[in-house]
Design a protein around this motif. Structure first.
Motif, short mmCIF file in Angstrom:
data_model
loop_
_atom_site.label_atom_id
_atom_site.label_comp_id
_atom_site.label_asym_id
_atom_site.label_seq_id
_atom_site.Cartn_x
_atom_site.Cartn_y
_atom_site.Cartn_z
N ALA A 28 18.58 84.16 58.56
CA ALA A 28 19.53 83.94 57.46
C ALA A 28 19.18 82.72 56.61
O ALA A 28 19.93 82.40 55.67
CB ALA A 28 20.95 83.78 58.04
N LEU A 29 18.09 82.04 56.92
CA LEU A 29 17.73 80.85 56.16
C LEU A 29 17.39 81.20 54.72
O LEU A 29 16.49 82.00 54.46
CB LEU A 29 16.55 80.14 56.83
CG LEU A 29 16.14 78.80 56.23
CD1 LEU A 29 17.27 77.78 56.36
CD2 LEU A 29 14.88 78.28 56.91
N ALA A 30 18.08 80.58 53.78
CA ALA A 30 17.90 80.90 52.35
C ALA A 30 16.62 80.28 51.81
O ALA A 30 16.32 79.12 52.10
CB ALA A 30 19.10 80.40 51.56
N PRO A 31 15.85 81.02 51.01
CA PRO A 31 14.65 80.44 50.39
C PRO A 31 14.96 79.17 49.60
O PRO A 31 14.16 78.23 49.60
CB PRO A 31 14.16 81.57 49.48
CG PRO A 31 14.63 82.82 50.15
CD PRO A 31 15.98 82.46 50.72
N ALA A 32 16.11 79.14 48.92
CA ALA A 32 16.45 77.96 48.12
C ALA A 32 16.60 76.72 48.99
O ALA A 32 16.32 75.59 48.54
CB ALA A 32 17.74 78.22 47.34
N THR A 33 17.06 76.89 50.22
CA THR A 33 17.21 75.75 51.13
C THR A 33 15.84 75.16 51.47
O THR A 33 15.66 73.93 51.50
CB THR A 33 17.93 76.18 52.42
OG1 THR A 33 19.23 76.66 52.08
CG2 THR A 33 18.06 75.02 53.39
N LEU A 34 14.87 76.02 51.72
CA LEU A 34 13.51 75.55 52.01
C LEU A 34 12.90 74.87 50.78
O LEU A 34 12.23 73.84 50.91
CB LEU A 34 12.64 76.72 52.45
CG LEU A 34 12.96 77.27 53.84
CD1 LEU A 34 12.40 78.68 53.99
CD2 LEU A 34 12.40 76.36 54.93
N ALA A 35 13.14 75.42 49.61
CA ALA A 35 12.62 74.81 48.38
C ALA A 35 13.25 73.44 48.16
O ALA A 35 12.56 72.48 47.78
CB ALA A 35 12.89 75.72 47.20
N ALA A 36 14.55 73.33 48.41
CA ALA A 36 15.23 72.05 48.25
C ALA A 36 14.67 71.02 49.23
O ALA A 36 14.45 69.85 48.87
CB ALA A 36 16.73 72.23 48.48
N CYS A 37 14.42 71.43 50.46
CA CYS A 37 13.83 70.54 51.45
C CYS A 37 12.47 70.02 50.97
O CYS A 37 12.17 68.82 51.07
CB CYS A 37 13.68 71.27 52.78
SG CYS A 37 12.77 70.35 54.04
N ALA A 38 11.65 70.92 50.44
CA ALA A 38 10.32 70.53 49.95
C ALA A 38 10.43 69.48 48.85
O ALA A 38 9.70 68.48 48.84
CB ALA A 38 9.58 71.76 49.44
N ILE A 39 11.34 69.69 47.92
CA ILE A 39 11.51 68.76 46.80
C ILE A 39 12.06 67.42 47.28
O ILE A 39 11.62 66.35 46.81
CB ILE A 39 12.42 69.40 45.73
CG1 ILE A 39 11.72 70.61 45.12
CG2 ILE A 39 12.80 68.38 44.66
CD1 ILE A 39 12.62 71.45 44.22
N ARG A 40 13.02 67.45 48.20
CA ARG A 40 13.58 66.20 48.73
C ARG A 40 12.53 65.40 49.50
O ARG A 40 12.42 64.18 49.33
CB ARG A 40 14.77 66.52 49.64
CG ARG A 40 15.37 65.27 50.31
CD ARG A 40 16.53 65.61 51.23
NE ARG A 40 16.19 66.64 52.21
CZ ARG A 40 15.44 66.42 53.29
NH1 ARG A 40 14.94 65.21 53.54
NH2 ARG A 40 15.19 67.41 54.15
N GLU A 41 11.75 66.07 50.34
CA GLU A 41 10.73 65.37 51.10
C GLU A 41 9.66 64.78 50.19
O GLU A 41 9.15 63.67 50.43
CB GLU A 41 10.10 66.31 52.13
CG GLU A 41 11.01 66.68 53.29
CD GLU A 41 11.21 65.53 54.27
OE1 GLU A 41 10.39 64.58 54.27
OE2 GLU A 41 12.20 65.57 55.02
N LEU A 42 9.29 65.51 49.14
CA LEU A 42 8.32 64.98 48.18
C LEU A 42 8.86 63.70 47.55
O LEU A 42 8.14 62.70 47.42
CB LEU A 42 8.04 66.03 47.10
CG LEU A 42 7.10 65.61 45.98
CD1 LEU A 42 5.69 65.38 46.51
CD2 LEU A 42 7.09 66.65 44.86
#
Length: 227
Positions: free
Chosen positions: A74-88
């Motif tokens: 159920a993990l949303a793609p947008a959540t993974l994208a947000a994580c990538a941007i935050r970590e960057l």
């Protein structure tokens, strides 16, 4: 000893001068780090609860979103994208977003990003690789690797003054020289995938997935079959 739980994570490979002299943004983990000490890595880390509630200015590429949903529950793609941007942002001080005023209070963990006057935009991210850390490691991650063109950054690509101290020696490494660094095995594999996406960094039709679990290791393709 109980096996470490697998945490969802995202990593960003930012590529500069992709068509002429490609270089990737990398830093070195501390010698005392529990996970991959002293290794050169791309910016990235585990998904936080706050990443599920972040507003975006533009949607993620549709093909990439479909591949991110494959075998991800159920993990949303947008959540993974947000994580990538935050970590960057946290690890390099670089902003992947668009100028935008936030409405209301940003989620915890996103206050400093919001203070730059930008809202995250995942439209430049391309999902190119997925790997699960093998059993027996002190920490394990189900990491999704994204590639992005440095031209999409809203910040000076040479300014790392707002980065945290999680990564040292932040610099742009010529792609042809990156393999000479002290790299984790999977980072070397991902670099080959990045090279295959040059110069246009187009999203792949199928995404390699190196799956490690307690029974076996498999090389699969999201959107395809086992290799």
């Amino acid at each position: 000893m109980a096996e470490a739980p697998v945490r969802d994570a995202a990593t960003v490979i930012v590529v500069r001068d992709a068509a002429t002299a490609p270089a990737v943004l990398m830093g070195q983990r501390g010698s005392r780090a529990v996970f991959m000490p002293s290794k050169f890595v791309f910016p990235g880390g585990a998904v936080d609860a706050c990443d599920a509630a972040v507003p975006m200015t533009r949607p993620l590429n549709g093909l990439c979103a479909a591949r991110l949903r494959d075998r991800s529950g159920a993990l949303a793609p947008a959540t993974l994208a947000a994580c990538a941007i935050r970590e960057l942002w946290e690890e390099t001080g670089q902003v992947l977003g668009r100028p935008r005023r936030w409405v209301g209070t940003p989620p915890p963990g996103w206050e400093e990003f919001a203070a730059t006057g930008h809202m995250p935009s995942p439209s430049a991210l391309r999902f190119v690789f997925r790997a699960i850390t093998p059993p027996g490691r002190p920490r394990r991650f189900d990491a999704r690797f994204f590639v992005a063109d440095a031209a999409e950054l809203c910040t000076d690509p040479d300014d790392f003054s707002r980065a945290t101290d999680e990564l040292s020696h932040l610099h742009w490494v010529p792609l042809a020289e990156a393999k000479a660094l002290d790299l984790p095995f999977i980072t070397s594999v991902v670099l080959a995938e990045v090279a295959a996406r040059l110069p246009d960094l187009a999203p792949p039709d199928t995404v390699p997935f190196f799956r490690n679990d307690d029974e076996e290791s498999l090389f699969l393709r999201l959107g395809g079959n086992a290799l």
